[in-house]
Design an enzyme around this catalytic site. Sequence first.
Site, PDB file in Angstrom:
ATOM      1  N   GLU A  25       8.782   4.677   7.642  1.00 38.46           N
ATOM      2  CA  GLU A  25       8.417   4.652   9.262  1.00 38.46           C
ATOM      3  C   GLU A  25       8.385   5.972   9.874  1.00 38.46           C
ATOM      4  O   GLU A  25       7.815   6.415  10.929  1.00 38.46           O
ATOM      5  CB  GLU A  25       9.445   3.844   9.934  1.00 38.46           C
ATOM      6  CG  GLU A  25      10.201   2.819   9.155  1.00 38.46           C
ATOM      7  CD  GLU A  25       9.392   1.409   9.055  1.00 38.46           C
ATOM      8  OE1 GLU A  25       9.177   0.644   7.896  1.00 38.46           O
ATOM      9  OE2 GLU A  25       8.616   1.080   9.885  1.00 38.46           O
ATOM     10  N   GLY A  56       0.713  -1.112   0.146  1.00 35.96           N
ATOM     11  CA  GLY A  56       0.204  -0.018   0.067  1.00 35.96           C
ATOM     12  C   GLY A  56       0.795   1.338   0.136  1.00 35.96           C
ATOM     13  O   GLY A  56       0.443   2.270  -0.058  1.00 35.96           O
ATOM     14  N   LYS A  92      16.111   7.755   1.238  1.00 29.39           N
ATOM     15  CA  LYS A  92      16.014   7.182   2.650  1.00 29.39           C
ATOM     16  C   LYS A  92      15.087   6.236   2.963  1.00 29.39           C
ATOM     17  O   LYS A  92      15.042   5.580   3.916  1.00 29.39           O
ATOM     18  CB  LYS A  92      16.428   8.248   3.607  1.00 29.39           C
ATOM     19  CG  LYS A  92      17.656   8.950   3.568  1.00 29.39           C
ATOM     20  CD  LYS A  92      17.963   9.978   4.604  1.00 29.39           C
ATOM     21  CE  LYS A  92      19.078  10.661   4.605  1.00 29.39           C
ATOM     22  NZ  LYS A  92      19.536  11.659   5.686  1.00 29.39           N
ATOM     23  N   PRO A  95       6.314  12.797  -4.308  1.00 29.36           N
ATOM     24  CA  PRO A  95       5.751  13.677  -3.260  1.00 29.36           C
ATOM     25  C   PRO A  95       4.088  13.096  -3.068  1.00 29.36           C
ATOM     26  O   PRO A  95       3.821  13.350  -1.757  1.00 29.36           O
ATOM     27  CB  PRO A  95       5.678  15.017  -3.669  1.00 29.36           C
ATOM     28  CG  PRO A  95       6.637  15.094  -4.919  1.00 29.36           C
ATOM     29  CD  PRO A  95       6.660  13.646  -5.434  1.00 29.36           C
ATOM     30  N   LYS A  96       3.590  12.814  -3.978  1.00 31.83           N
ATOM     31  CA  LYS A  96       1.897  12.438  -3.638  1.00 31.83           C
ATOM     32  C   LYS A  96       1.938  11.074  -2.706  1.00 31.83           C
ATOM     33  O   LYS A  96       1.277  11.124  -1.887  1.00 31.83           O
ATOM     34  CB  LYS A  96       1.231  12.176  -5.048  1.00 31.83           C
ATOM     35  CG  LYS A  96      -0.022  12.183  -4.888  1.00 31.83           C
ATOM     36  CD  LYS A  96      -0.942  12.040  -6.248  1.00 31.83           C
ATOM     37  CE  LYS A  96      -2.222  12.044  -5.997  1.00 31.83           C
ATOM     38  NZ  LYS A  96      -3.061  11.953  -7.243  1.00 31.83           N
ATOM     39  N   THR A  97       2.689  10.054  -3.250  1.00 31.68           N
ATOM     40  CA  THR A  97       2.636   8.991  -2.470  1.00 31.68           C
ATOM     41  C   THR A  97       3.510   8.860  -1.232  1.00 31.68           C
ATOM     42  O   THR A  97       3.005   8.376   0.012  1.00 31.68           O
ATOM     43  CB  THR A  97       3.019   7.533  -3.277  1.00 31.68           C
ATOM     44  OG1 THR A  97       4.424   7.802  -3.736  1.00 31.68           O
ATOM     45  CG2 THR A  97       1.994   7.336  -4.258  1.00 31.68           C
ATOM     46  N   GLN A 113       1.914   8.456   2.711  1.00 32.75           N
ATOM     47  CA  GLN A 113       2.421   7.638   3.674  1.00 32.75           C
ATOM     48  C   GLN A 113       2.646   8.394   4.921  1.00 32.75           C
ATOM     49  O   GLN A 113       2.360   7.908   5.944  1.00 32.75           O
ATOM     50  CB  GLN A 113       3.746   7.012   3.097  1.00 32.75           C
ATOM     51  CG  GLN A 113       3.758   5.888   2.290  1.00 32.75           C
ATOM     52  CD  GLN A 113       5.138   5.146   2.087  1.00 32.75           C
ATOM     53  OE1 GLN A 113       5.879   5.539   1.209  1.00 32.75           O
ATOM     54  NE2 GLN A 113       5.438   4.256   2.873  1.00 32.75           N
TER      55      GLN A 113
END
Lengths: 341, 755
Positions: B722, B483, B718, B649-651, B655
Site C-alpha cells: 500500500e 500479482g 514491513k 527489490p525487483k518485485t 509494486q
Amino acid sequence: MNSFTYFPAAAVDLAVREKVAHSNAAYIGGGTNLVDLMKENVARPTHLIGLKHLPLAAIENTTDGGLRLGALATNADTAWHPEVERRYPLLSQAILAGASPQLRNMATDGGNLMQRTRCYYFYDLATPCNKREPGTGCSAIGGYNRIHAILGASEQCIATHPSDMCVALAALATTVRVSGPNGERTIRFEDFHRLPGDQPERDNTLADGELITSLDLPPKGFATNYSYLKLRDRTSYAFALVSVAAALELDGNTITDARLALGGVAHKPWRDTAAEALLIGQPATADTFRRAAAKVVAGAQGHAHNAFKIELAKRAIVRAFKQATEMTPATDSNAFLNSNP
Amino acid sequence: MSQTIATSPSIHLGTDYIGKPTSRVDGPAKVTGAAKYAAEFNVPGLLYGYIVSSPIAKGKITKIHAEPVLTLPGVVRVFSHENVPSLAWFDRSYKDDVAPGGSPFRPLHEPKIRFSQQPVALVVADTFELARYAASVLEIEYETEAHDTDLETKRDNGYEPARGKLGWVPPPPPRGNSNDAYHNAPHQHEAEYIHLAQHSNPMEMFATTVEWLNDGQKMNIFDKTQGAYNVQSYITKVFGLSKEEARVISKYTGGGFGSGLRPQHQVFLAVLAALDLQRSVRVSLTRQQMFSLGHRPHTLQYLKLAADDNGALAAVQHAALAETSRFEDFTENVVNWSGMLYQCENVKLDYQLAEIDANSPIDMRAPGAATGSFALESAMDELAYKVGIDPLEFRLLNYADRDQNLKKPFSSKKLRECYHQGAAKFGWDKRTPKPRSMREGNWLIGYGMATGVWDATQLNASAKACFDADGRLTVSSASNDIGTGTYTIMTQIAAQTLGLPLEAVTFVLGDTNLPEAPVQGGSMTAATVGTAVQAVCRAIGEKLLKLAQQMADSPLKGANFEDVQFVNGQIRRNEDTKQSVVIRDILPAAGEAQVEAETSTLPDLLKQSHYSLHSHNAVFAEVKVDEDLGTVHVTRVVNAVAAGRILNPKTARSQVLGSVVWGISMALMEESMMDHGFGRYMNHNLAEYHIPVNADIHNIEVILVEEEDDIVNPLGVKGIGEIGLLGVAAAIANAVFHATGKRVRNLPVSIDKLV
C-alpha cells in the site's frame, strides 16, 4: 445478446436486398460497436448481414482529383495509407486519435459513421432513453451529463456522436455514397448525421436498406495547415470531451479558406460554416480565431456537468487554429506527447 | 554418486536471495497461459450461471416470471429468493474474516432491494451464451421505494461507528486544546476535501468455477479471491458444509486491490447452484457487474490546520464523513494518520459514517490512508504556502519522532531519509516556490510533494515444508498472490533459510488443503507468511542437522543449530565453514525419503507493544498543465519508500511503480458517478470509468530507502503493497496548484476543474 442468423453478402445489391427483406436486420462491418451494443441488449437485430466479402475495401483516386475510401477499408489502413497521409493528413490524425490499434484494425470506414453514442444512459437498460426506446425520456437531462452535448441538442436528447474520424470528414466536406433499394445516391457529409430533434432514435439520414459504399474526399485536403486537437480524460483510448478539426488555406498570413468542425459537442460532427466564413479574408491571428470560436459557441447550452465544454471548446478552437497556422498539428495539447508515432 | 559430484562444494550456488532482485518464479506460467484463473477451469459437464442485477436502488421484487425462461431448451434453473433453500439463519454465519459490523448482505435471500445492481436471480443453463440471453429476457416486476444515495445531503446525519472490523482503530481521543490553539495561531487553513466512490476494477473479473466431485457432496471451488480460507469459512458456515466438502482453490488472482478480501456474491451463487443441481457450475461477473461490488466510499473531509510563525504546527483537526450501506458499518482508518504523521500537541480527529442506499464499501488500495493522506497532505501544502515555507521544509520542521497517537516510539522510521533522497533525486531545489512561476511554452510546470504512512502488520499464519531425498524443497501456506510477488519472495526466503538453490524450491499457495494463512491484504503477507515460511524452513533445518550429525565422520557432530549455517547447498560450522555437509547427501545417507515440518507463527506482541510499527514514504511529482486547456500530465514521479527490509527489490519496485500508476489514476481520473435519481453508478464500464493507459504514464523512479527493524518481525519487513500509493494523489494535486495557482480539493483533478 439475442439469437440471430447470419448472411454473408457476396454483392452490394444482394446485401441491400437481404436488408430490405428482413424487418430487424443489421449490416455488420468490423462489428466493433454493434457487437458491444448487442451484448448489452441495446441493439437486438435478429439477422446480421456480413459485409466483409464485398469489394469495398479499396482506397483509390477519383476522376475529379479526390480520393475514394471504400466503406470497408479499415480505419487503420486508411490512417496509414500513403495518399491519405500525404493529401489528407488531418484525416489520418483524427483516425489515430480514436480508439486503440486493435479496434482500428477491425473497424471499417463506413462503420465509423454508424457508431452510436456513448451516453451512459443509452447503454444501460435500467434507465430510460429516448434514443434507445423512443418516448421513455432522456435521463441525461437532469442526470449525469458530463460527456453530453452543448450544441444542437433537443429536449429529447443531449447525446453526442463519438467519432473522431467523422469530425475530420466533416471538415473536409466529404461525400457519402450509398446504395439502396432505389439505386445509388450521394449525401453531403453535413447532411448525413442528424440532430436529435424529436426523433433522437435516428442518428442519420440513411433510408431503409441503404448501405454506405464509399466516402469520397474532394481534391482539397488542407495538407499544409491543419490540426486535429482532442481533449479527453486520459491521453489515449477515451472519447473526446471536445475535439477540433481545424484547417486553413493561407496566403501569407491571410486566410483564404478555412474549415472548422468539432467533436464531442453535439449529436453529429459539428461543422460550422458560418464560423469558417468569419475567418476567410482575415489575418491568421488569435483574435481572428477567438471571434470564430465565439461564433461557434454562441448558441451553446450547458447542463449541470458539461457547461465547462463551452469555454473549453472556445479555447480548443483557438489552439487548433494556432497549431494549424504554425504547422504544428498535435492531437494532444502537449507536444511532448506527440513525439512518438 | 553422481549426485554428490553435482553438488560438490566447489560449485558456488550463491544462496543469498533475500534482498536480491529476483524475477518472478510464476512469470513463465503467466506469460505462457499455464497459470489458470478461476473462470478457466473447464471441468466436464459444466453449467453456466448468469447473474440478473437489480435495475432499481431500493424497493422489492413483486414477481419473477421464470416460467417462459425455463421453457427455453438448455435453461436448467432460475434461482431467486422464491426458491433458494433454507440456509444459515444467523448473521454470524455470513460474517467473513474481514466483514464490518452489521448484517452482511445475503444474495437471493429476500425480495428486498438494498442497492442498484444487487443480484436478484441466477439463470443457469448449458452454455454461457444461453444463460446470458435467458437472463436478458427474464421479466421481474419491482415495487420501488424512494432511495437516498447522496452523501452530500448527510453532513448533519453522521454517526460514530460502534462496530468496527479487523484493523479498524477508532480515532484517538483529542489531545491538547485544538480549538484554542487554532484560533490563537497566526497562520490558519481550513478546507473541505472530497472524493466520490471509486471501484477497484482489477483486470480479472470475479468468477467461481465449482467442480462437483462425484464422491459424496465434495466440491472444488476455484474462486477469484484474496483469501481461500476466508471463502471456505464463509461457504461452510452459510451452507452447513464440512471443510472436506468445500475445498477452495485460488492459485492465481488477476489483481485484487481489496475487492477480493471478502467472499463476493458469485461464489455464493455458484456453490448454491452446484449444491442444488449436484453439477459443476461457473458464475462470472461482467465488467458492468463489477460495479455491484464494494468500493472505496465517497468521503467528505474537513481539515483545520494552524501553525506559528516558525512553521511549527499548532493545531490539527481532521474530520471525515464517509458513506456506508444501510446494513453494515464499513469503517477504515481515514483520520488517525493526521495525529501521528506530524508533531503536534493539539489534535482532534473525528470519523463518522452516514448510510446511503448502496452496497457496503470495501477496502480498496491503501484503504482509509489513501483518502486521509490526500486531504492531510493537501492541507499541509496549503498551510505551507500561508506560512511561507517550502512544503518539504515545513514537513521536516514538524517531523514526528514519536507516534503521539500511541505515545510510543517508532520501531524504525527513515522518513527523513525518504525526504532527503527523494528530493535529491527529483531536483526539488530547482523549484521556484511561487505558483505559475515555472513554465515551458503553453505548459505550466508544477512540483508537488507529499508524505505517506501505513501500518506494518503481522498476523498469525501456518506453513508446511517437505524436503525430499532428491534435494527438492516444497513449502506451502494457503496465502495468495494477487500479482504482488508472494510466490517469489516466499521461494527466496525458503531457499536462503535452507541454503538451497532457488530452482530446488517450490512454494505452493491458494488452497485450503494447505496450512492456514490470512487474506492477502493490508501489506501484511510478506511479514505474516514470510515469518511462517522462515520458521518452518528452520524446523526442517534442525531435522536435517540432526540427521547430518548421524552421518559417518560428520564434521557437524556436537554442533547446535545456532553453531551452523545453511549456505550454498551445505550445512557448515560458523567458525570453520570448511567443516560442512552437503545437504542433498543427508537424506540418502540416513535412508530417509523426506523430512517434513509444519509450523505456526504469531507476532511477538510483547516486543511490539512498546513501539509504533509503520512504513513511510515521500512522493515528489512534476506536472505539466496546459495553461489554456487544463490538460494535466504527470511527467515525473519520484517515490522514496522506507518499508523495512526489502526482500526482492525487483518485485518491490514493481509494486511501487504500480502504486504510482494507481495514484495518478486516483489523482486525475477515477470516480464512480452515482446518478442520485437512479441511485446507480452510471459509468459502470472501463470506457467511462477511466484508469490510466500507457500514454498517461511517464517517468517514475522508485527509491527503496534502507531501513533496519528487528522489532516488526524476525524478517524485518514491513510490506510494500500500500505504501507506494500514499501521497501520490496529494503530491500531484499540490503540483497542479504550484503549476496553475488553482487548488483542486475535489478529486479527480479533471479538465473541467482547471479550465
